[in-house]
Design a protein around this motif. Structure first.
Motif, mmCIF file in Angstrom:
data_model
loop_
_atom_site.group_PDB
_atom_site.id
_atom_site.type_symbol
_atom_site.label_atom_id
_atom_site.label_comp_id
_atom_site.label_asym_id
_atom_site.label_seq_id
_atom_site.Cartn_x
_atom_site.Cartn_y
_atom_site.Cartn_z
ATOM 1 N N THR A 68 10.302 8.627 8.755
ATOM 2 C CA THR A 68 9.585 9.117 7.467
ATOM 3 C C THR A 68 8.785 7.723 7.178
ATOM 4 O OG1 THR A 68 11.209 8.392 5.870
ATOM 5 C CG2 THR A 68 11.447 10.497 6.816
ATOM 6 N N ARG A 69 7.627 7.903 6.211
ATOM 7 C CA ARG A 69 7.089 6.716 5.663
ATOM 8 C C ARG A 69 8.347 5.767 5.059
ATOM 9 N NH1 ARG A 69 2.229 5.148 7.160
ATOM 10 N NH2 ARG A 69 1.641 7.264 7.297
ATOM 11 N N LEU A 70 9.304 6.369 4.494
ATOM 12 C CA LEU A 70 10.213 5.481 3.759
ATOM 13 C C LEU A 70 10.953 4.406 4.777
ATOM 14 C CD1 LEU A 70 11.556 4.422 1.251
ATOM 15 C CD2 LEU A 70 13.292 6.317 1.736
ATOM 16 N N THR A 71 11.487 5.208 5.837
ATOM 17 C CA THR A 71 12.279 4.574 7.039
ATOM 18 C C THR A 71 11.274 3.455 7.710
ATOM 19 O OG1 THR A 71 12.055 6.182 8.626
ATOM 20 C CG2 THR A 71 14.032 6.335 7.079
ATOM 21 N N HIS A 72 10.062 3.986 7.683
ATOM 22 C CA HIS A 72 9.275 2.853 8.393
ATOM 23 C C HIS A 72 8.923 1.655 7.652
ATOM 24 C CE1 HIS A 72 5.401 1.191 9.620
ATOM 25 N NE2 HIS A 72 4.662 1.496 8.386
ATOM 26 N N THR A 73 8.950 1.986 6.120
ATOM 27 C CA THR A 73 8.547 1.033 5.397
ATOM 28 C C THR A 73 9.983 -0.140 5.364
ATOM 29 O OG1 THR A 73 7.377 2.348 3.929
ATOM 30 C CG2 THR A 73 8.584 0.486 2.863
ATOM 31 N N ALA A 100 5.789 -2.451 -0.676
ATOM 32 C CA ALA A 100 4.674 -1.580 -1.038
ATOM 33 C C ALA A 100 3.636 -1.249 -0.228
ATOM 34 C CB ALA A 100 4.137 -2.519 -2.301
ATOM 35 N N HIS A 101 3.682 -1.766 0.945
ATOM 36 C CA HIS A 101 2.101 -1.755 1.990
ATOM 37 C C HIS A 101 1.998 -0.253 1.970
ATOM 38 C CE1 HIS A 101 4.629 -0.665 5.377
ATOM 39 N NE2 HIS A 101 3.355 -0.433 6.165
ATOM 40 N N ASP A 102 2.673 0.877 2.030
ATOM 41 C CA ASP A 102 2.225 2.277 2.374
ATOM 42 C C ASP A 102 2.439 2.809 0.797
ATOM 43 O OD1 ASP A 102 1.298 1.925 4.717
ATOM 44 O OD2 ASP A 102 2.934 2.733 5.808
ATOM 45 N N LEU A 103 2.570 2.518 -0.047
ATOM 46 C CA LEU A 103 2.899 3.419 -1.380
ATOM 47 C C LEU A 103 1.713 4.385 -1.648
ATOM 48 C CD1 LEU A 103 4.127 0.918 -4.332
ATOM 49 C CD2 LEU A 103 5.400 2.488 -2.795
ATOM 50 N N CYS A 194 3.992 -7.087 11.177
ATOM 51 C CA CYS A 194 5.127 -6.586 11.323
ATOM 52 C C CYS A 194 5.106 -5.126 11.106
ATOM 53 C CB CYS A 194 6.073 -7.246 10.321
ATOM 54 S SG CYS A 194 6.462 -8.942 10.751
ATOM 55 N N ASP A 195 4.009 -4.742 10.448
ATOM 56 C CA ASP A 195 3.773 -3.048 10.306
ATOM 57 C C ASP A 195 3.427 -2.685 11.645
ATOM 58 O OD1 ASP A 195 3.055 -0.672 9.188
ATOM 59 O OD2 ASP A 195 1.136 -1.324 8.468
ATOM 60 N N GLU A 196 2.711 -3.416 12.332
ATOM 61 C CA GLU A 196 2.292 -3.064 13.761
ATOM 62 C C GLU A 196 3.408 -2.882 14.667
ATOM 63 O OE1 GLU A 196 -0.865 -4.782 16.776
ATOM 64 O OE2 GLU A 196 -1.774 -4.650 14.698
HETATM 65 MG MG MG Z 1 2.747 0.883 7.791
#
Ligand code: MG
Length: 380
Positions: A68-73, A100-103, A194-196
């Motif tokens: 999910t967006r959370l586990t990705h974060t 915070a990058h995907d909030l 690191c996001d990538e």
């Molecule tokens: Mg991201």
């Protein structure tokens, strides 16, 4: 004690003792550094909790095993923290920016963002990265003395990954680096890469689990094939799922090691000794070597073509378009359809003629399942 830890960092790391501060003045924390406080405020925010029910690639209800967006974060934060420590740059700041990058992400991932941007075309548009800043500066609503969560300049600037010149001019000091064409901090650069690393690799795992992509296809990519061959040489009888997870582990490890080695070399080559040197440098300093960059681009192209554009994923994209467009038009037509409490809280903005932005913030803040429930409620 917090400053003692920061004293051990490299001279080009951003130190919280040198922070340009917060928009609203506050007493300094006594047990933590300013950046630690930022990190903890992000974790306690409503927007952070909602990431649990927001799409990464697969819509939240499609299965409990996908990211999910959370586990990705959390994965981004984990990888970036490890690299920050190895590079001796500020781990707390890196972690705060990562968390915070995907909030600002809408429900239904990038599909949600694109349609909301279309709905807001006449009213200033929508971009998830700008929305992340808007959330921490304005929309979080839990502190007595200020709107938002009042983070340090360095965290806010790090979150703002991209920004148009016209918008940068309206954002004040946090937009200056786009006008002055300066680099973000090493900590912010690190979060980007690191996001990538995180999404490319977890999307391989999730894509295979969901049977949208297959090992046989991935074997055509040298970055996957080479690491998988090493796994199979060591463990010839491994199950398919373990082959995938061991290969992905090795790819992440290879990418992380490459970033550390290459970034250290770049920092040396460019004679970087302060965080100001980083800002003034014409190059991005946290980056892969040329060879790994090439392999990584190949992997991204593969995922785009075979996973993100997979017919089943596109069905979700189309569904997201319908849900978000319908909700936007319905609320715009009749504000009474939105929660009374939310409208009362935003009454000044509505009276000043910003009704569409108020609706946009409301929709952007929704989780996948709340957006679906709302759509069912209004359009059954
Ligand atoms: Mg991201």
């Amino acid at each position: 004690m917090p400053n003692e830890i920061e004293n051990r960092l490299a001279s080009y790391a951003l130190k919280s003792s040198k922070s340009l501060g917060r928009v609203h003045n506050e007493d300094p924390p006594n047990l933590r550094s300013e950046f630690q406080r930022d990190r903890e405020r992000i974790i306690h925010s409503t927007a952070f909790r909602r990431l649990e029910y927001k799409t990464q690639v697969f819509v939240n209800h499609e299965g409990d095993m996908y990211r999910t967006r959370l586990t990705h974060t959390i994965e981004v934060a984990q990888i970036s923290r490890a690299v920050a420590r190895a590079l001796k740059i500020n781990e707390d700041l890196t972690e705060a920016i990562s968390l915070a990058h995907d909030l600002g992400h809408t429900p239904f991932g990038h599909a949600g963002q694109d349609i909301l941007n279309k709905c807001m075309k006449e009213f200033g548009g929508f971009e998830h990265n700008i929305q992340s800043l808007r959330i921490i500066d304005k929309l979080e609503n839990q502190y007595a003395n200020f709107p938002g969560i009042n983070l340090c300049f360095e965290t806010r600037e790090g979150i703002l990954k991209r920004c148009s010149l016209s918008l940068a001019k309206k954002l004040g000091s946090v937009g200056n680096r786009f006008i002055e064409k300066k680099n973000p901090s090493l900590e912010a650069q690190l979060t980007n890469i690191c996001d990538e690393i995180a999404y490319n690799n977890h999307d391989i795992q999730d894509g295979i689990k969901a049977k949208k992509i297959f090992i046989e296809q991935l074997e055509d990519l040298p970055i996957f094939y080479d690491q998988m061959s090493e796994v199979l040489a060591k463990y010839p009888r491994l199950s398919k799922s373990k082959i995938v997870s061991e290969t992905v582990r090795k790819i992440i490890n290879m990418l992380v090691n490459d970033v550390i080695k290459n970034s250290n070399e770049e920092i040396k080559k460019e004679n970087i000794s302060t965080s100001e040197d980083v800002r003034n440098c014409k190059k991005t300093l946290i980056c892969f070597s040329d060879e790994i960059k090439r392999l990584n681009i190949e992997l991204k192209k593969f995922l785009y073509k075979n996973l993100y554009m997979h017919p089943d994923v596109v069905v979700m994209t189309n569904r997201a378009n319908v849900i978000i467009k319908d909700l936007f038009l319905a609320y715009n037509n009749d504000l009474n359809l939105i929660s009374e409490e939310y409208c009362a809280h935003n009454i000044d903005k509505i009276n000043l003629g910003h009704k569409e932005r108020v609706i946009c913030d409301y929709i952007a803040g929704m989780t996948d399942r709340f957006a679906q429930q709302e759509h069912q409620r209004l359009f059954k």
